[in-house]
Design a protein around this motif. Structure first.
Motif, PDB file in Angstrom:
ATOM      1  N   LEU A 254     -24.603  23.522 -26.920  1.00 15.07           N
ATOM      2  CA  LEU A 254     -23.303  23.997 -26.456  1.00 15.07           C
ATOM      3  C   LEU A 254     -22.171  23.440 -27.314  1.00 15.07           C
ATOM      4  O   LEU A 254     -21.109  24.050 -27.418  1.00 15.07           O
ATOM      5  N   GLY A 255     -22.409  22.258 -27.886  1.00 15.72           N
ATOM      6  CA  GLY A 255     -21.396  21.627 -28.709  1.00 15.72           C
ATOM      7  C   GLY A 255     -21.857  20.248 -29.133  1.00 15.72           C
ATOM      8  O   GLY A 255     -22.911  19.770 -28.722  1.00 15.72           O
ATOM      9  N   PHE A 256     -21.037  19.604 -29.991  1.00 14.09           N
ATOM     10  CA  PHE A 256     -21.363  18.247 -30.418  1.00 14.09           C
ATOM     11  C   PHE A 256     -20.093  17.479 -30.732  1.00 14.09           C
ATOM     12  O   PHE A 256     -19.028  18.060 -30.938  1.00 14.09           O
ATOM     13  N   ILE A 257     -20.236  16.160 -30.748  1.00 11.27           N
ATOM     14  CA  ILE A 257     -19.143  15.271 -31.125  1.00 11.27           C
ATOM     15  C   ILE A 257     -19.724  14.159 -31.982  1.00 11.27           C
ATOM     16  O   ILE A 257     -20.825  13.668 -31.712  1.00 11.27           O
ATOM     17  N   HIS A 258     -19.019  13.811 -33.023  1.00 15.86           N
ATOM     18  CA  HIS A 258     -19.400  12.674 -33.866  1.00 15.86           C
ATOM     19  C   HIS A 258     -18.302  11.639 -33.713  1.00 15.86           C
ATOM     20  O   HIS A 258     -17.115  11.961 -33.826  1.00 15.86           O
ATOM     21  N   VAL A 259     -18.693  10.407 -33.412  1.00 14.18           N
ATOM     22  CA  VAL A 259     -17.753   9.318 -33.185  1.00 14.18           C
ATOM     23  C   VAL A 259     -18.130   8.164 -34.094  1.00 14.18           C
ATOM     24  O   VAL A 259     -19.314   7.899 -34.311  1.00 14.18           O
ATOM     25  N   ARG A 260     -17.135   7.489 -34.613  1.00 14.85           N
ATOM     26  CA  ARG A 260     -17.386   6.321 -35.459  1.00 14.85           C
ATOM     27  C   ARG A 260     -16.287   5.314 -35.239  1.00 14.85           C
ATOM     28  O   ARG A 260     -15.288   5.601 -34.601  1.00 14.85           O
ATOM     29  N   THR A 261     -16.479   4.121 -35.748  1.00 19.80           N
ATOM     30  CA  THR A 261     -15.421   3.124 -35.665  1.00 19.80           C
ATOM     31  C   THR A 261     -14.609   3.156 -36.954  1.00 19.80           C
ATOM     32  O   THR A 261     -15.098   3.578 -38.001  1.00 19.80           O
ATOM     33  N   HIS A 262     -13.357   2.743 -36.834  1.00 18.79           N
ATOM     34  CA  HIS A 262     -12.497   2.604 -38.004  1.00 18.79           C
ATOM     35  C   HIS A 262     -11.361   1.652 -37.670  1.00 18.79           C
ATOM     36  O   HIS A 262     -11.088   1.390 -36.505  1.00 18.79           O
ATOM     37  N   LYS A 263     -10.729   1.130 -38.672  1.00 25.06           N
ATOM     38  CA  LYS A 263      -9.603   0.225 -38.477  1.00 25.06           C
ATOM     39  C   LYS A 263      -8.350   1.059 -38.255  1.00 25.06           C
ATOM     40  O   LYS A 263      -7.966   1.860 -39.107  1.00 25.06           O
ATOM     41  N   ASP A 264      -7.720   0.880 -37.105  1.00 30.07           N
ATOM     42  CA  ASP A 264      -6.522   1.633 -36.771  1.00 30.07           C
ATOM     43  C   ASP A 264      -5.400   1.292 -37.741  1.00 30.07           C
ATOM     44  O   ASP A 264      -5.117   0.112 -37.984  1.00 30.07           O
ATOM     45  N   SER A 265      -4.763   2.314 -38.303  1.00 32.69           N
ATOM     46  CA  SER A 265      -3.737   2.082 -39.321  1.00 32.69           C
ATOM     47  C   SER A 265      -2.448   1.500 -38.754  1.00 32.69           C
ATOM     48  O   SER A 265      -1.656   0.922 -39.493  1.00 32.69           O
ATOM     49  N   ILE A 266      -2.215   1.613 -37.468  1.00 36.90           N
ATOM     50  CA  ILE A 266      -1.000   1.066 -36.851  1.00 36.90           C
ATOM     51  C   ILE A 266      -1.241  -0.347 -36.328  1.00 36.90           C
ATOM     52  O   ILE A 266      -0.533  -1.282 -36.669  1.00 36.90           O
ATOM     53  N   SER A 267      -2.274  -0.515 -35.501  1.00 36.66           N
ATOM     54  CA  SER A 267      -2.510  -1.817 -34.859  1.00 36.66           C
ATOM     55  C   SER A 267      -3.364  -2.754 -35.703  1.00 36.66           C
ATOM     56  O   SER A 267      -3.362  -3.958 -35.484  1.00 36.66           O
ATOM     57  N   GLY A 268      -4.141  -2.203 -36.643  1.00 38.34           N
ATOM     58  CA  GLY A 268      -5.038  -3.022 -37.451  1.00 38.34           C
ATOM     59  C   GLY A 268      -6.329  -3.393 -36.751  1.00 38.34           C
ATOM     60  O   GLY A 268      -7.179  -4.067 -37.326  1.00 38.34           O
ATOM     61  N   GLU A 269      -6.504  -2.955 -35.519  1.00 38.75           N
ATOM     62  CA  GLU A 269      -7.710  -3.300 -34.768  1.00 38.75           C
ATOM     63  C   GLU A 269      -8.787  -2.230 -34.937  1.00 38.75           C
ATOM     64  O   GLU A 269      -8.507  -1.090 -35.291  1.00 38.75           O
ATOM     65  N   MET A 270     -10.025  -2.614 -34.672  1.00 41.79           N
ATOM     66  CA  MET A 270     -11.133  -1.671 -34.736  1.00 41.79           C
ATOM     67  C   MET A 270     -11.016  -0.721 -33.549  1.00 41.79           C
ATOM     68  O   MET A 270     -10.808  -1.152 -32.414  1.00 41.79           O
ATOM     69  N   SER A 271     -11.108   0.553 -33.811  1.00 42.22           N
ATOM     70  CA  SER A 271     -11.012   1.544 -32.754  1.00 42.22           C
ATOM     71  C   SER A 271     -12.073   2.614 -32.976  1.00 42.22           C
ATOM     72  O   SER A 271     -12.692   2.685 -34.030  1.00 42.22           O
ATOM     73  N   GLY A 272     -12.251   3.445 -31.970  1.00 39.21           N
ATOM     74  CA  GLY A 272     -13.127   4.596 -32.119  1.00 39.21           C
ATOM     75  C   GLY A 272     -12.336   5.736 -32.736  1.00 39.21           C
ATOM     76  O   GLY A 272     -11.118   5.817 -32.557  1.00 39.21           O
ATOM     77  N   THR A 273     -13.007   6.591 -33.461  1.00 37.55           N
ATOM     78  CA  THR A 273     -12.360   7.786 -34.002  1.00 37.55           C
ATOM     79  C   THR A 273     -13.323   8.965 -33.905  1.00 37.55           C
ATOM     80  O   THR A 273     -14.531   8.796 -34.020  1.00 37.55           O
ATOM     81  N   ILE A 274     -12.766  10.123 -33.662  1.00 37.14           N
ATOM     82  CA  ILE A 274     -13.549  11.348 -33.534  1.00 37.14           C
ATOM     83  C   ILE A 274     -13.217  12.241 -34.730  1.00 37.14           C
ATOM     84  O   ILE A 274     -12.218  12.950 -34.714  1.00 37.14           O
TER      85      ILE A 274
END
Length: 114
Positions: free
Chosen positions: A29-49
């Motif tokens: 029906l669908g899919f999503i790919h998620v990974r971690t990355h360093k947020d460009s504003i806060s500098g913290e590790m966040s999830g990204t889609i």
């Protein structure tokens, strides 16, 4: 361009990443790919889609919301505080969908054809 981007996002990476597939009776029906990355504003590790797709026949049935919920849980389990995604400004349908799920614009990237 899209095939290159998809291949790059799904390529082996040192960042934590996962792909969830929504299916019913062996029909995707669908899919999503998620990974971690360093947020460009806060500098913290966040999830990204970087990738989310729902088949045209499945749109409006809650599949996208279901996949986003999986991405949120996965990111929280990795102790991420933020979940990030990018969407084209002229994609009104997607923008409205994401905003109903609580996403808000943070920065605006502007472009001009020259």
């Amino acid at each position: 361009m899209q095939f290159d981007y998809i291949a790059e996002m799904l390529a082996e990476s040192s960042h934590a990443n996962v792909t969830f597939i929504a299916a019913k009776s062996d029909v995707s029906l669908g899919f999503i790919h998620v990974r971690t990355h360093k947020d460009s504003i806060s500098g913290e590790m966040s999830g990204t889609i970087p990738l989310l797709a729902v088949s045209p026949e499945s749109q409006g049935l809650g599949v996208g919301k279901f996949l986003i919920e999986f991405a949120e849980k996965w990111s929280k389990d990795l102790e991420c505080r933020l979940l990030h995604l990018e969407v084209f400004a002229n994609n009104t349908k997607a923008n409205n969908f994401y905003q109903t799920l609580g996403f808000k614009p943070e920065t605006v990237q502007m472009i001009k054809t020259i």
